[in-house]
Enzyme design. Structure first.
Site, PDB file in Angstrom:
ATOM      1  N   GLU A  85      39.874  31.377  48.416  1.00 28.37           N
ATOM      2  CA  GLU A  85      39.975  32.638  47.657  1.00 28.37           C
ATOM      3  C   GLU A  85      38.591  32.902  47.097  1.00 28.37           C
ATOM      4  O   GLU A  85      38.195  32.296  46.100  1.00 28.37           O
ATOM      5  CB  GLU A  85      41.014  32.487  46.527  1.00 28.37           C
ATOM      6  CG  GLU A  85      42.437  32.283  47.004  1.00 28.37           C
ATOM      7  CD  GLU A  85      43.092  33.588  47.475  1.00 28.37           C
ATOM      8  OE1 GLU A  85      42.654  34.665  47.045  1.00 28.37           O
ATOM      9  OE2 GLU A  85      44.030  33.521  48.288  1.00 28.37           O
TER      10      GLU A  85
ATOM     11  N   CYS B  97      37.632  38.835  39.953  1.00 22.45           N
ATOM     12  CA  CYS B  97      37.198  38.852  41.359  1.00 22.45           C
ATOM     13  C   CYS B  97      37.544  40.153  42.072  1.00 22.45           C
ATOM     14  O   CYS B  97      36.863  40.549  43.004  1.00 22.45           O
ATOM     15  CB  CYS B  97      37.825  37.674  42.101  1.00 22.45           C
ATOM     16  SG  CYS B  97      39.621  37.660  41.958  1.00 22.45           S
TER      17      CYS B  97
END
Ligand code: NAD
Length: 456
Positions: A208, A242
Protein backbone atom coordinates in the site's frame (compact mmCIF):
# COMPACT_ATOMS: atom_id res chain seq x y z
CA UNK A 1 14.51 -12.67 19.51
CA UNK A 2 12.75 -12.13 16.16
CA UNK A 3 13.77 -15.58 14.94
CA UNK A 4 12.39 -17.30 18.02
CA UNK A 5 9.19 -15.23 17.89
CA UNK A 6 8.63 -16.32 14.31
CA UNK A 7 9.46 -19.93 15.14
CA UNK A 8 6.87 -19.87 17.93
CA UNK A 9 4.29 -18.42 15.54
CA UNK A 10 5.05 -21.10 12.95
CA UNK A 11 4.56 -23.77 15.62
CA UNK A 12 1.34 -22.15 16.83
CA UNK A 13 -0.01 -22.07 13.29
CA UNK A 14 0.79 -25.77 12.99
CA UNK A 15 -1.56 -26.53 15.90
CA UNK A 16 -4.43 -25.74 13.43
CA UNK A 17 -6.24 -23.61 16.06
CA UNK A 18 -6.44 -20.57 13.75
CA UNK A 19 -8.29 -22.61 11.13
CA UNK A 20 -11.32 -22.74 13.39
CA UNK A 21 -13.69 -19.92 12.49
CA UNK A 22 -15.04 -19.70 16.06
CA UNK A 23 -11.49 -19.19 17.31
CA UNK A 24 -10.98 -16.36 14.82
CA UNK A 25 -14.24 -14.69 15.84
CA UNK A 26 -13.37 -14.96 19.54
CA UNK A 27 -9.98 -13.41 18.75
CA UNK A 28 -11.60 -10.50 16.94
CA UNK A 29 -14.01 -9.99 19.84
CA UNK A 30 -11.03 -9.86 22.26
CA UNK A 31 -9.39 -7.26 20.02
CA UNK A 32 -12.61 -5.25 19.87
CA UNK A 33 -12.89 -5.20 23.68
CA UNK A 34 -9.32 -3.93 24.04
CA UNK A 35 -9.81 -1.19 21.45
CA UNK A 36 -12.97 0.00 23.20
CA UNK A 37 -11.17 -0.11 26.57
CA UNK A 38 -8.21 1.92 25.31
CA UNK A 39 -10.01 4.23 22.90
CA UNK A 40 -9.27 7.39 24.91
CA UNK A 41 -5.67 6.33 25.43
CA UNK A 42 -5.28 5.85 21.66
CA UNK A 43 -6.63 9.37 21.06
CA UNK A 44 -4.29 10.80 23.71
CA UNK A 45 -1.32 9.02 22.13
CA UNK A 46 -2.22 10.38 18.69
CA UNK A 47 -2.47 13.85 20.19
CA UNK A 48 0.94 13.49 21.82
CA UNK A 49 2.44 12.24 18.57
CA UNK A 50 1.22 15.02 16.26
CA UNK A 51 -1.64 16.86 17.93
CA UNK A 52 -4.18 14.87 16.02
CA UNK A 53 -7.62 16.36 16.83
CA UNK A 54 -9.79 14.04 18.93
CA UNK A 55 -12.62 14.11 16.37
CA UNK A 56 -10.22 12.93 13.67
CA UNK A 57 -8.70 10.26 15.92
CA UNK A 58 -12.12 8.82 16.62
CA UNK A 59 -13.51 9.19 13.09
CA UNK A 60 -10.47 8.11 11.08
CA UNK A 61 -8.77 5.67 13.45
CA UNK A 62 -10.64 4.00 16.32
CA UNK A 63 -14.28 4.13 15.14
CA UNK A 64 -13.18 3.34 11.60
CA UNK A 65 -11.35 0.25 12.85
CA UNK A 66 -14.27 -0.82 15.07
CA UNK A 67 -16.66 -0.52 12.14
CA UNK A 68 -14.40 -2.73 9.98
CA UNK A 69 -14.06 -5.21 12.84
CA UNK A 70 -17.82 -5.50 13.35
CA UNK A 71 -18.41 -5.90 9.61
CA UNK A 72 -15.91 -8.75 9.49
CA UNK A 73 -17.44 -10.38 12.59
CA UNK A 74 -20.90 -10.23 10.99
CA UNK A 75 -19.79 -11.84 7.74
CA UNK A 76 -16.87 -14.11 8.57
CA UNK A 77 -18.90 -17.31 8.82
CA UNK A 78 -20.22 -16.92 5.26
CA UNK A 79 -16.93 -15.75 3.76
CA UNK A 80 -14.97 -18.64 5.23
CA UNK A 81 -17.23 -21.37 3.86
CA UNK A 82 -15.82 -23.26 0.87
CA UNK A 83 -17.34 -21.77 -2.29
CA UNK A 84 -18.98 -24.31 -4.53
CA UNK A 85 -18.42 -23.71 -8.23
CA UNK A 86 -19.26 -25.51 -11.49
CA UNK A 87 -17.33 -28.52 -12.81
CA UNK A 88 -16.59 -29.23 -16.47
CA UNK A 89 -17.76 -32.11 -18.64
CA UNK A 90 -14.41 -33.88 -18.85
CA UNK A 91 -14.48 -34.39 -15.07
CA UNK A 92 -17.97 -35.86 -14.92
CA UNK A 93 -18.92 -36.95 -12.28
CA UNK A 94 -17.39 -34.35 -9.91
CA UNK A 95 -17.88 -31.30 -7.69
CA UNK A 96 -15.55 -28.29 -7.43
CA UNK A 97 -14.93 -26.03 -4.47
CA UNK A 98 -12.66 -23.12 -3.58
CA UNK A 99 -11.31 -23.25 -0.03
CA UNK A 100 -10.02 -20.08 1.64
CA UNK A 101 -6.88 -21.20 3.44
CA UNK A 102 -4.72 -18.96 5.67
CA UNK A 103 -1.20 -18.32 4.42
CA UNK A 104 0.38 -18.89 7.85
CA UNK A 105 2.59 -16.26 9.43
CA UNK A 106 1.97 -12.67 8.32
CA UNK A 107 4.17 -9.60 8.79
CA UNK A 108 2.43 -6.21 8.87
CA UNK A 109 4.57 -3.05 8.63
CA UNK A 110 2.76 0.24 9.07
CA UNK A 111 3.50 3.97 8.62
CA UNK A 112 3.08 6.94 10.96
CA UNK A 113 0.32 8.96 9.32
CA UNK A 114 -2.65 6.83 10.48
CA UNK A 115 -0.60 4.76 12.91
CA UNK A 116 -3.47 3.02 14.65
CA UNK A 117 -5.74 2.43 11.65
CA UNK A 118 -2.97 1.15 9.41
CA UNK A 119 -1.74 -1.32 12.04
CA UNK A 120 -5.18 -2.61 13.00
CA UNK A 121 -7.03 -2.67 9.71
CA UNK A 122 -4.70 -5.19 8.02
CA UNK A 123 -4.46 -7.13 11.30
CA UNK A 124 -8.24 -7.65 11.31
CA UNK A 125 -7.99 -9.16 7.82
CA UNK A 126 -5.04 -11.37 8.78
CA UNK A 127 -6.85 -12.74 11.87
CA UNK A 128 -10.15 -13.18 10.01
CA UNK A 129 -8.42 -15.30 7.40
CA UNK A 130 -6.79 -17.48 10.10
CA UNK A 131 -3.19 -16.32 10.08
CA UNK A 132 -0.81 -15.53 12.91
CA UNK A 133 0.66 -12.03 12.74
CA UNK A 134 3.50 -9.77 13.77
CA UNK A 135 2.79 -6.04 13.61
CA UNK A 136 5.61 -3.50 13.27
CA UNK A 137 4.18 0.00 13.85
CA UNK A 138 6.07 3.15 12.87
CA UNK A 139 8.78 4.41 15.19
CA UNK A 140 7.87 7.99 14.23
CA UNK A 141 4.65 7.89 16.26
CA UNK A 142 6.08 6.22 19.39
CA UNK A 143 3.14 6.92 21.72
CA UNK A 144 0.62 5.29 19.41
CA UNK A 145 3.04 2.43 18.77
CA UNK A 146 3.09 1.74 22.54
CA UNK A 147 -0.71 1.61 22.78
CA UNK A 148 -0.90 -0.68 19.73
CA UNK A 149 1.60 -3.00 21.46
CA UNK A 150 -0.38 -2.92 24.72
CA UNK A 151 -3.70 -3.71 23.02
CA UNK A 152 -2.18 -6.62 21.11
CA UNK A 153 -0.39 -7.98 24.19
CA UNK A 154 -3.63 -7.82 26.21
CA UNK A 155 -5.67 -9.53 23.52
CA UNK A 156 -3.39 -12.30 22.28
CA UNK A 157 -0.58 -14.65 23.27
CA UNK A 158 2.69 -13.69 21.56
CA UNK A 159 2.86 -16.90 19.55
CA UNK A 160 -0.43 -15.93 17.86
CA UNK A 161 -0.28 -12.14 17.40
CA UNK A 162 2.44 -9.83 18.63
CA UNK A 163 3.98 -6.42 18.12
CA UNK A 164 7.61 -5.70 17.41
CA UNK A 165 8.36 -2.04 18.03
CA UNK A 166 11.31 -0.26 16.50
CA UNK A 167 12.74 1.58 13.53
CA UNK A 168 14.41 0.79 10.24
CA UNK A 169 16.95 -1.71 11.64
CA UNK A 170 14.20 -3.78 13.28
CA UNK A 171 12.11 -3.56 10.14
CA UNK A 172 15.03 -4.82 8.08
CA UNK A 173 15.64 -7.68 10.47
CA UNK A 174 11.98 -8.67 10.26
CA UNK A 175 12.15 -8.54 6.46
CA UNK A 176 15.07 -11.00 6.41
CA UNK A 177 12.85 -13.73 7.86
CA UNK A 178 10.73 -16.14 5.86
CA UNK A 179 7.11 -15.00 6.22
CA UNK A 180 4.15 -16.51 4.45
CA UNK A 181 2.73 -13.06 3.62
CA UNK A 182 3.92 -9.46 3.99
CA UNK A 183 1.52 -6.52 4.17
CA UNK A 184 3.34 -3.20 3.91
CA UNK A 185 1.95 0.34 4.05
CA UNK A 186 4.33 3.22 3.45
CA UNK A 187 6.34 5.03 0.82
CA UNK A 188 7.03 3.64 -2.66
CA UNK A 189 10.76 3.91 -1.90
CA UNK A 190 10.56 1.52 1.08
CA UNK A 191 7.95 -0.57 -0.78
CA UNK A 192 10.68 -1.55 -3.27
CA UNK A 193 12.94 -2.68 -0.40
CA UNK A 194 10.10 -4.78 1.03
CA UNK A 195 9.38 -6.31 -2.37
CA UNK A 196 13.05 -7.25 -2.89
CA UNK A 197 13.24 -8.93 0.52
CA UNK A 198 9.99 -10.80 -0.07
CA UNK A 199 11.27 -12.04 -3.43
CA UNK A 200 14.14 -13.86 -1.66
CA UNK A 201 11.56 -16.25 -0.18
CA UNK A 202 8.92 -15.90 -2.92
CA UNK A 203 6.66 -14.42 -0.25
CA UNK A 204 3.47 -12.83 -1.59
CA UNK A 205 2.99 -9.16 -0.71
CA UNK A 206 0.50 -6.38 -0.51
CA UNK A 207 2.11 -3.00 -0.97
CA UNK A 208 0.00 0.00 0.00
CA UNK A 209 2.14 2.84 -1.30
CA UNK A 210 2.01 6.47 -2.31
CA UNK A 211 1.34 8.67 -5.31
CA UNK A 212 0.74 12.22 -6.50
CA UNK A 213 -3.05 12.33 -6.52
CA UNK A 214 -4.64 14.73 -9.00
CA UNK A 215 -7.97 16.44 -8.51
CA UNK A 216 -9.72 17.91 -11.55
CA UNK A 217 -12.33 20.65 -11.24
CA UNK A 218 -13.96 21.38 -14.59
CA UNK A 219 -16.00 24.41 -15.61
CA UNK A 220 -19.33 22.66 -14.90
CA UNK A 221 -18.44 21.71 -11.29
CA UNK A 222 -20.42 22.93 -8.29
CA UNK A 223 -17.49 25.10 -7.31
CA UNK A 224 -18.37 25.96 -3.70
CA UNK A 225 -19.21 22.38 -2.77
CA UNK A 226 -16.09 21.14 -4.55
CA UNK A 227 -13.93 23.60 -2.60
CA UNK A 228 -15.50 22.53 0.72
CA UNK A 229 -14.93 18.83 0.03
CA UNK A 230 -11.40 19.34 -1.26
CA UNK A 231 -10.44 21.45 1.77
CA UNK A 232 -11.80 18.80 4.14
CA UNK A 233 -9.93 15.91 2.46
CA UNK A 234 -6.72 17.87 2.01
CA UNK A 235 -6.31 19.38 5.47
CA UNK A 236 -7.59 16.40 7.44
CA UNK A 237 -4.58 15.03 9.39
CA UNK A 238 -2.75 18.20 8.20
CA UNK A 239 -2.50 16.82 4.68
CA UNK A 240 -0.69 13.67 5.80
CA UNK A 241 -3.13 11.31 4.10
CA UNK A 242 -2.01 8.95 1.34
CA UNK A 243 -5.19 9.58 -0.67
CA UNK A 244 -5.38 13.35 -0.09
CA UNK A 245 -5.52 15.59 -3.14
CA UNK A 246 -1.94 16.40 -4.07
CA UNK A 247 -2.66 19.13 -6.65
CA UNK A 248 -5.77 20.61 -8.27
CA UNK A 249 -6.18 21.11 -12.00
CA UNK A 250 -8.96 23.68 -12.26
CA UNK A 251 -10.52 24.99 -15.45
CA UNK A 252 -9.30 28.49 -16.21
CA UNK A 253 -12.87 29.85 -16.38
CA UNK A 254 -13.65 28.98 -12.74
CA UNK A 255 -10.21 29.33 -11.17
CA UNK A 256 -10.79 32.66 -9.38
CA UNK A 257 -14.18 31.61 -8.05
CA UNK A 258 -12.66 28.30 -6.91
CA UNK A 259 -9.69 29.89 -5.11
CA UNK A 260 -12.03 32.26 -3.29
CA UNK A 261 -14.24 29.34 -2.26
CA UNK A 262 -11.19 27.40 -1.02
CA UNK A 263 -10.11 30.34 1.13
CA UNK A 264 -13.58 30.73 2.60
CA UNK A 265 -13.83 27.00 3.33
CA UNK A 266 -10.46 26.99 5.12
CA UNK A 267 -11.44 29.99 7.27
CA UNK A 268 -14.81 28.43 8.05
CA UNK A 269 -13.18 25.17 9.10
CA UNK A 270 -10.27 26.44 11.19
CA UNK A 271 -10.93 30.16 11.86
CA UNK A 272 -8.39 32.96 11.43
CA UNK A 273 -6.09 31.73 14.18
CA UNK A 274 -5.43 28.31 12.72
CA UNK A 275 -2.44 27.63 14.96
CA UNK A 276 -4.77 27.65 17.93
CA UNK A 277 -7.51 25.63 16.32
CA UNK A 278 -8.08 22.37 18.18
CA UNK A 279 -9.14 20.82 14.87
CA UNK A 280 -5.82 21.07 13.06
CA UNK A 281 -2.94 18.60 13.42
CA UNK A 282 0.82 19.11 13.22
CA UNK A 283 3.48 17.63 10.94
CA UNK A 284 4.59 14.43 12.64
CA UNK A 285 8.38 14.96 12.53
CA UNK A 286 10.72 17.93 12.15
CA UNK A 287 12.32 16.20 9.17
CA UNK A 288 8.99 16.14 7.30
CA UNK A 289 8.27 19.67 8.51
CA UNK A 290 11.54 20.98 7.04
CA UNK A 291 10.94 19.10 3.78
CA UNK A 292 7.52 20.77 3.44
CA UNK A 293 8.74 24.20 4.46
CA UNK A 294 11.33 24.14 1.66
CA UNK A 295 8.51 23.58 -0.84
CA UNK A 296 7.13 27.03 -0.03
CA UNK A 297 10.29 28.89 -1.06
CA UNK A 298 9.95 30.92 -4.28
CA UNK A 299 6.29 30.03 -4.75
CA UNK A 300 3.33 32.38 -5.19
CA UNK A 301 1.25 31.86 -2.09
CA UNK A 302 -2.48 32.47 -2.54
CA UNK A 303 -3.32 31.66 1.06
CA UNK A 304 -1.51 30.58 4.23
CA UNK A 305 2.18 29.79 4.12
CA UNK A 306 2.41 30.25 7.90
CA UNK A 307 4.97 28.00 9.61
CA UNK A 308 6.15 27.60 13.20
CA UNK A 309 9.38 25.65 13.72
CA UNK A 310 8.73 25.26 17.44
CA UNK A 311 5.64 23.17 16.84
CA UNK A 312 6.05 21.68 13.33
CA UNK A 313 3.07 23.79 12.33
CA UNK A 314 2.30 24.53 8.70
CA UNK A 315 -1.06 26.14 8.11
CA UNK A 316 -3.28 25.23 5.17
CA UNK A 317 -1.50 26.71 2.15
CA UNK A 318 -2.60 27.35 -1.43
CA UNK A 319 0.08 27.80 -4.09
CA UNK A 320 -0.56 29.39 -7.47
CA UNK A 321 0.60 27.62 -10.64
CA UNK A 322 3.96 26.19 -9.47
CA UNK A 323 6.44 25.51 -12.26
CA UNK A 324 6.93 21.94 -13.47
CA UNK A 325 10.39 21.72 -11.95
CA UNK A 326 9.48 23.24 -8.57
CA UNK A 327 10.03 21.24 -5.35
CA UNK A 328 6.31 21.04 -4.73
CA UNK A 329 5.71 19.31 -8.09
CA UNK A 330 8.65 16.88 -7.74
CA UNK A 331 6.82 14.08 -5.95
CA UNK A 332 4.13 13.38 -3.34
CA UNK A 333 3.64 16.47 -1.11
CA UNK A 334 2.16 14.66 1.92
CA UNK A 335 1.39 17.83 3.84
CA UNK A 336 -1.00 20.80 3.96
CA UNK A 337 0.21 22.46 0.75
CA UNK A 338 -2.14 22.55 -2.23
CA UNK A 339 -0.95 23.67 -5.68
CA UNK A 340 -3.70 25.19 -7.83
CA UNK A 341 -2.99 24.78 -11.54
CA UNK A 342 -5.30 26.23 -14.21
CA UNK A 343 -5.96 24.22 -17.36
CA UNK A 344 -7.72 24.97 -20.62
CA UNK A 345 -7.83 21.75 -22.63
CA UNK A 346 -7.95 18.03 -21.91
CA UNK A 347 -4.41 17.82 -23.32
CA UNK A 348 -3.28 20.10 -20.47
CA UNK A 349 -4.75 17.63 -17.97
CA UNK A 350 -3.01 14.72 -19.66
CA UNK A 351 0.31 16.56 -19.65
CA UNK A 352 0.21 16.82 -15.85
CA UNK A 353 -1.18 13.44 -14.95
CA UNK A 354 1.10 11.49 -17.26
CA UNK A 355 4.18 13.13 -15.76
CA UNK A 356 3.92 11.00 -12.60
CA UNK A 357 3.48 7.28 -11.88
CA UNK A 358 -0.03 5.84 -11.46
CA UNK A 359 -1.55 7.65 -8.45
CA UNK A 360 -3.28 6.04 -5.48
CA UNK A 361 -6.31 8.33 -5.84
CA UNK A 362 -7.87 10.59 -8.44
CA UNK A 363 -10.79 12.97 -7.98
CA UNK A 364 -12.95 14.67 -10.56
CA UNK A 365 -15.48 17.40 -9.83
CA UNK A 366 -17.88 17.91 -12.72
CA UNK A 367 -21.58 17.74 -13.53
CA UNK A 368 -20.80 16.52 -17.04
CA UNK A 369 -21.25 12.73 -17.01
CA UNK A 370 -19.33 12.27 -20.26
CA UNK A 371 -16.33 14.15 -18.88
CA UNK A 372 -16.39 12.22 -15.59
CA UNK A 373 -16.45 8.92 -17.46
CA UNK A 374 -13.69 9.96 -19.82
CA UNK A 375 -11.38 10.88 -16.94
CA UNK A 376 -11.97 7.77 -14.85
CA UNK A 377 -11.52 5.42 -17.81
CA UNK A 378 -8.59 7.18 -19.48
CA UNK A 379 -6.24 7.23 -16.49
CA UNK A 380 -5.03 4.33 -14.38
CA UNK A 381 -5.07 4.91 -10.60
CA UNK A 382 -5.81 2.98 -7.39
CA UNK A 383 -9.33 4.32 -6.86
CA UNK A 384 -11.16 7.59 -6.71
CA UNK A 385 -14.31 9.60 -6.23
CA UNK A 386 -16.47 11.67 -8.54
CA UNK A 387 -17.50 14.91 -6.81
CA UNK A 388 -15.73 14.28 -3.51
CA UNK A 389 -12.31 13.32 -2.14
CA UNK A 390 -10.95 10.61 0.22
CA UNK A 391 -14.38 9.03 0.88
CA UNK A 392 -13.64 5.93 -1.24
CA UNK A 393 -11.76 4.55 1.76
CA UNK A 394 -14.96 4.44 3.83
CA UNK A 395 -16.84 1.95 1.64
CA UNK A 396 -16.00 -1.59 2.75
CA UNK A 397 -17.52 -3.06 -0.40
CA UNK A 398 -14.82 -1.66 -2.66
CA UNK A 399 -11.15 -2.68 -2.45
CA UNK A 400 -8.68 -0.05 -1.29
CA UNK A 401 -5.23 -0.08 -2.83
CA UNK A 402 -2.92 1.20 -5.50
CA UNK A 403 -1.70 0.16 -8.92
CA UNK A 404 1.78 0.33 -10.45
CA UNK A 405 3.79 2.90 -8.55
CA UNK A 406 1.08 3.30 -5.90
CA UNK A 407 0.97 -0.35 -4.88
CA UNK A 408 -0.08 -3.95 -5.31
CA UNK A 409 -3.31 -5.43 -3.93
CA UNK A 410 -6.47 -4.04 -2.36
CA UNK A 411 -8.15 -4.63 1.01
CA UNK A 412 -11.06 -3.76 3.38
CA UNK A 413 -14.12 -5.85 4.21
CA UNK A 414 -14.31 -9.10 2.26
CA UNK A 415 -11.41 -7.96 0.11
CA UNK A 416 -9.19 -8.15 3.24
CA UNK A 417 -10.36 -11.66 3.97
CA UNK A 418 -9.66 -12.72 0.38
CA UNK A 419 -6.29 -10.98 0.34
CA UNK A 420 -5.04 -12.85 3.40
CA UNK A 421 -6.39 -16.21 2.15
CA UNK A 422 -4.88 -18.53 -0.39
CA UNK A 423 -7.66 -19.77 -2.67
CA UNK A 424 -7.19 -23.52 -2.71
CA UNK A 425 -9.07 -25.28 -5.51
CA UNK A 426 -10.36 -28.78 -4.91
CA UNK A 427 -11.94 -31.00 -7.51
CA UNK A 428 -13.70 -34.05 -6.04
CA UNK A 429 -14.23 -36.92 -8.47
CA UNK A 430 -17.00 -39.47 -8.23
CA UNK A 431 -15.99 -43.12 -8.33
CA UNK A 432 -19.10 -44.60 -9.87
CA UNK A 433 -18.12 -43.79 -13.46
CA UNK A 434 -14.72 -43.73 -15.18
CA UNK A 435 -14.89 -42.77 -18.85
CA UNK A 436 -11.99 -44.65 -20.48
CA UNK A 437 -11.32 -42.15 -23.31
CA UNK A 438 -8.20 -40.46 -21.83
CA UNK A 439 -6.20 -43.61 -21.06
CA UNK A 440 -3.64 -45.14 -23.44
CA UNK A 441 -3.61 -47.01 -25.68
CA UNK A 442 -5.35 -44.14 -27.50
CA UNK A 443 -7.97 -45.67 -29.68
CA UNK A 444 -10.22 -42.67 -30.35
CA UNK A 445 -10.14 -41.51 -33.97
CA UNK A 446 -8.05 -38.34 -34.36
CA UNK A 447 -10.99 -36.53 -35.95
CA UNK A 448 -12.86 -36.93 -32.65
CA UNK A 449 -9.88 -35.76 -30.58
CA UNK A 450 -9.86 -32.60 -32.70
CA UNK A 451 -13.30 -31.84 -31.24
CA UNK A 452 -12.18 -32.51 -27.65
CA UNK A 453 -12.19 -28.80 -26.71
CA UNK A 454 -15.93 -29.09 -26.06
CA UNK A 455 -15.25 -31.40 -23.11
CA UNK A 456 -12.98 -29.02 -21.17
P1 NAD B 1 7.99 4.78 5.20
O1 NAD B 1 7.97 4.00 3.95
O2 NAD B 1 9.13 5.68 5.47
O3 NAD B 1 7.88 3.82 6.48
C1 NAD B 1 6.90 2.83 6.60
C2 NAD B 1 7.41 1.72 7.52
O4 NAD B 1 8.58 1.15 6.94
C3 NAD B 1 7.78 2.17 8.92
O5 NAD B 1 7.29 1.22 9.85
C4 NAD B 1 9.30 2.19 8.91
O6 NAD B 1 9.88 1.84 10.15
C5 NAD B 1 9.65 1.16 7.87
N1 NAD B 1 10.87 1.51 7.12
C6 NAD B 1 11.32 2.75 6.81
N2 NAD B 1 12.47 2.68 6.10
C7 NAD B 1 12.76 1.37 5.96
C8 NAD B 1 13.81 0.66 5.33
N3 NAD B 1 14.81 1.30 4.72
N4 NAD B 1 13.78 -0.70 5.38
C9 NAD B 1 12.78 -1.35 6.00
N5 NAD B 1 11.77 -0.72 6.62
C10 NAD B 1 11.74 0.62 6.60
O7 NAD B 1 6.59 5.59 5.22
P2 NAD B 1 6.09 6.66 6.26
O8 NAD B 1 6.91 7.89 6.11
O9 NAD B 1 5.96 6.04 7.60
O10 NAD B 1 4.61 6.91 5.72
C11 NAD B 1 4.30 7.84 4.75
C12 NAD B 1 4.18 7.22 3.38
O11 NAD B 1 3.25 6.15 3.41
C13 NAD B 1 3.61 8.20 2.36
O12 NAD B 1 4.36 8.09 1.17
C14 NAD B 1 2.17 7.75 2.17
O13 NAD B 1 1.62 8.06 0.91
C15 NAD B 1 2.29 6.28 2.37
N6 NAD B 1 1.02 5.73 2.83
C16 NAD B 1 0.32 4.91 2.01
C17 NAD B 1 -0.91 4.43 2.43
C18 NAD B 1 -1.73 3.50 1.56
O14 NAD B 1 -2.70 2.97 2.06
N7 NAD B 1 -1.38 3.31 0.32
C19 NAD B 1 -1.40 4.76 3.68
C20 NAD B 1 -0.65 5.60 4.48
C21 NAD B 1 0.56 6.08 4.05
Amino acid sequence: MIESLLENQVNFFKTQQTKNVKFRKQSLIRLKKQIIKFEDEICDALHQDFKKPKFESLATETQFVLSELQYVLNNLKIWSKPQRTSSNLVNFPSTSRIYSEPYGTVLIISPWNYPFLLSMSPLIGAIAAGNTAVVKPSELTPNTSKVVAKIIANAFPKEYVSTVEGGIAISQELLKQKWNYIFFTGSSRVGKIVYKNAAEHLTPVTLELSGKNPCIVDSTAKVKLAAKRIVWGKFLNAGQTCIATDYVLVHKKVKDEFVLALQKSILKAFGKDIENSKDYARIATSEHYQRLKKMLQDETILFGGVCNDADNFIGPTLIDSPSEDSKVMEGEIFGPILPIIPYETEEDIEKYISRYGKPLGLYVFSTNNKFQKKIITKYSFGGGVINDTVMQITNKSIPFGGVGNSGIGGYHGKHSFDLFSHKKSILKRGNWLDVPLRYPPYTIPINWVKKMKHLF
